[in-house]
Motif scaffolding. Structure first.
Motif, mmCIF file in Angstrom:
data_model
loop_
_atom_site.group_PDB
_atom_site.id
_atom_site.type_symbol
_atom_site.label_atom_id
_atom_site.label_comp_id
_atom_site.label_asym_id
_atom_site.label_seq_id
_atom_site.Cartn_x
_atom_site.Cartn_y
_atom_site.Cartn_z
ATOM 1 N N THR A 111 0.833 -1.200 0.000
ATOM 2 C CA THR A 111 0.000 0.000 0.000
ATOM 3 C C THR A 111 0.869 1.252 0.000
ATOM 4 O OG1 THR A 111 -0.101 0.067 2.412
ATOM 5 C CG2 THR A 111 -1.842 -1.156 1.281
ATOM 6 N N LEU A 112 0.278 2.320 -0.475
ATOM 7 C CA LEU A 112 0.907 3.636 -0.458
ATOM 8 C C LEU A 112 -0.151 4.607 0.027
ATOM 9 C CD1 LEU A 112 3.314 5.503 -1.199
ATOM 10 C CD2 LEU A 112 2.355 5.652 -3.497
ATOM 11 N N ALA A 113 0.128 5.290 1.108
ATOM 12 C CA ALA A 113 -0.835 6.232 1.673
ATOM 13 C C ALA A 113 -1.215 7.274 0.633
ATOM 14 C CB ALA A 113 -0.252 6.905 2.906
ATOM 15 N N LEU A 114 -2.465 7.687 0.642
ATOM 16 C CA LEU A 114 -2.955 8.664 -0.325
ATOM 17 C C LEU A 114 -2.147 9.956 -0.275
ATOM 18 C CD1 LEU A 114 -4.928 9.511 -2.511
ATOM 19 C CD2 LEU A 114 -6.528 10.176 -0.707
ATOM 20 N N ASP A 115 -1.821 10.437 0.909
ATOM 21 C CA ASP A 115 -1.032 11.665 1.028
ATOM 22 C C ASP A 115 0.344 11.512 0.385
ATOM 23 O OD1 ASP A 115 -3.115 12.890 2.354
ATOM 24 O OD2 ASP A 115 -2.234 12.662 4.350
ATOM 25 N N ASP A 116 0.987 10.370 0.622
ATOM 26 C CA ASP A 116 2.292 10.114 0.006
ATOM 27 C C ASP A 116 2.174 9.989 -1.507
ATOM 28 O OD1 ASP A 116 3.597 10.172 2.443
ATOM 29 O OD2 ASP A 116 3.520 7.994 2.720
ATOM 30 N N ALA A 117 1.129 9.311 -1.963
ATOM 31 C CA ALA A 117 0.911 9.161 -3.402
ATOM 32 C C ALA A 117 0.688 10.523 -4.057
ATOM 33 C CB ALA A 117 -0.280 8.244 -3.667
ATOM 34 N N MET A 118 -0.076 11.385 -3.410
ATOM 35 C CA MET A 118 -0.341 12.716 -3.947
ATOM 36 C C MET A 118 0.934 13.552 -3.982
ATOM 37 S SD MET A 118 -2.681 14.564 -5.275
ATOM 38 C CE MET A 118 -4.288 14.066 -4.732
ATOM 39 N N ALA A 119 1.721 13.505 -2.914
ATOM 40 C CA ALA A 119 2.967 14.270 -2.862
ATOM 41 C C ALA A 119 3.935 13.819 -3.955
ATOM 42 C CB ALA A 119 3.613 14.125 -1.489
ATOM 43 N N LEU A 120 4.053 12.521 -4.149
ATOM 44 C CA LEU A 120 4.931 11.996 -5.190
ATOM 45 C C LEU A 120 4.408 12.357 -6.572
ATOM 46 C CD1 LEU A 120 7.402 10.358 -6.012
ATOM 47 C CD2 LEU A 120 6.000 8.288 -5.812
ATOM 48 N N ALA A 121 3.104 12.220 -6.796
ATOM 49 C CA ALA A 121 2.511 12.528 -8.099
ATOM 50 C C ALA A 121 2.691 13.994 -8.475
ATOM 51 C CB ALA A 121 1.032 12.157 -8.101
ATOM 52 N N VAL A 122 2.534 14.894 -7.519
ATOM 53 C CA VAL A 122 2.706 16.327 -7.796
ATOM 54 C C VAL A 122 4.134 16.597 -8.246
ATOM 55 C CG1 VAL A 122 2.807 18.608 -6.694
ATOM 56 C CG2 VAL A 122 0.835 17.141 -6.325
ATOM 57 N N ARG A 123 5.097 15.993 -7.581
ATOM 58 C CA ARG A 123 6.498 16.216 -7.949
ATOM 59 C C ARG A 123 6.841 15.576 -9.285
ATOM 60 N NH1 ARG A 123 5.685 16.726 -2.677
ATOM 61 N NH2 ARG A 123 6.970 18.201 -1.545
ATOM 62 N N LEU A 124 6.345 14.380 -9.518
ATOM 63 C CA LEU A 124 6.611 13.732 -10.801
ATOM 64 C C LEU A 124 5.960 14.496 -11.946
ATOM 65 C CD1 LEU A 124 6.304 9.964 -9.830
ATOM 66 C CD2 LEU A 124 8.394 11.268 -10.306
ATOM 67 N N LYS A 125 4.771 15.026 -11.705
ATOM 68 C CA LYS A 125 4.097 15.814 -12.734
ATOM 69 C C LYS A 125 4.902 17.068 -13.053
ATOM 70 C CE LYS A 125 -0.275 17.805 -14.109
ATOM 71 N NZ LYS A 125 -1.671 18.038 -13.778
ATOM 72 N N ALA A 126 5.470 17.698 -12.028
ATOM 73 C CA ALA A 126 6.291 18.888 -12.255
ATOM 74 C C ALA A 126 7.529 18.547 -13.079
ATOM 75 C CB ALA A 126 6.695 19.512 -10.925
ATOM 76 N N LEU A 127 8.071 17.364 -12.873
ATOM 77 C CA LEU A 127 9.273 16.950 -13.608
ATOM 78 C C LEU A 127 8.971 16.406 -15.001
ATOM 79 C CD1 LEU A 127 11.294 15.173 -10.798
ATOM 80 C CD2 LEU A 127 11.879 17.312 -11.954
ATOM 81 N N ALA A 128 7.724 16.061 -15.257
ATOM 82 C CA ALA A 128 7.353 15.402 -16.518
ATOM 83 C C ALA A 128 7.217 16.403 -17.661
ATOM 84 C CB ALA A 128 6.066 14.609 -16.341
ATOM 85 N N ASP A 129 8.243 17.184 -17.872
ATOM 86 C CA ASP A 129 8.265 18.172 -18.937
ATOM 87 C C ASP A 129 9.711 18.321 -19.404
ATOM 88 O OD1 ASP A 129 6.650 20.768 -20.099
ATOM 89 O OD2 ASP A 129 8.770 21.220 -19.708
ATOM 90 N N PRO A 130 9.962 18.216 -20.701
ATOM 91 C CA PRO A 130 11.351 18.286 -21.186
ATOM 92 C C PRO A 130 12.062 19.586 -20.813
ATOM 93 C CG PRO A 130 9.879 17.566 -22.944
ATOM 94 C CD PRO A 130 9.017 17.957 -21.784
ATOM 95 N N THR A 131 11.368 20.709 -20.878
ATOM 96 C CA THR A 131 11.992 21.987 -20.534
ATOM 97 C C THR A 131 12.374 22.020 -19.065
ATOM 98 O OG1 THR A 131 10.780 23.152 -22.265
ATOM 99 C CG2 THR A 131 11.657 24.496 -20.464
#
Length: 125
Positions: free
Chosen positions: A24-44
């Motif tokens: 399992t992955l806590a929802l808060d941890d999943a959200m924190a990781l997803a926000v950071r990965l989304k910020a990084l998911a851009d070539p620029t």
């Protein structure tokens, strides 16, 4: 239509176990990781981060970053703001210019969470 992630209010580095170390992955941890990965998911943004990481103090001014990615300063500022909002960068005003600096702990936390070798080590211990 993709679901947008909420703005992150707490930009402190994430602190969760490596993925796969638990079923399992806590929802808060999943959200924190997803926000950071989304910020990084851009070539620029990845280009900007690579440049910042290569600097001796891991810091640069917007005026220095714009030529690196061949974009206008307002566009670069937009990308930097996304990285700052996610806790990956911090900013500081120096006179008329704004300097952005990498938050190493945030990068390490993301890497640790995604590192399968870390998972193997935690299972052995």
């Amino acid at each position: 239509m993709p679901k947008t992630l909420p703005l992150l209010e707490d930009a402190s580095p994430i602190c969760c176990d490596p993925l796969g170390s638990s079923a399992t992955l806590a929802l808060d941890d999943a959200m924190a990781l997803a926000v950071r990965l989304k910020a990084l998911a851009d070539p620029t943004r990845l280009q900007l981060l690579a440049y910042l990481l290569a600097q001796p103090d891991q810091e640069a001014c917007t005026c220095d970053l714009a030529p690196v990615v061949k974009l206008s300063e307002p566009t670069v500022s937009h990308h930097l703001k996304k990285l700052e909002t996610s806790g990956i960068l911090t900013k500081e005003r120096h006179g008329m210019s704004v300097h952005y600096r990498v938050v190493p702990e945030a990068i390490h936390a993301i890497a640790r969470t995604l590192d399968t070798a870390t998972r193997a080590l935690t299972q052995v211990v």
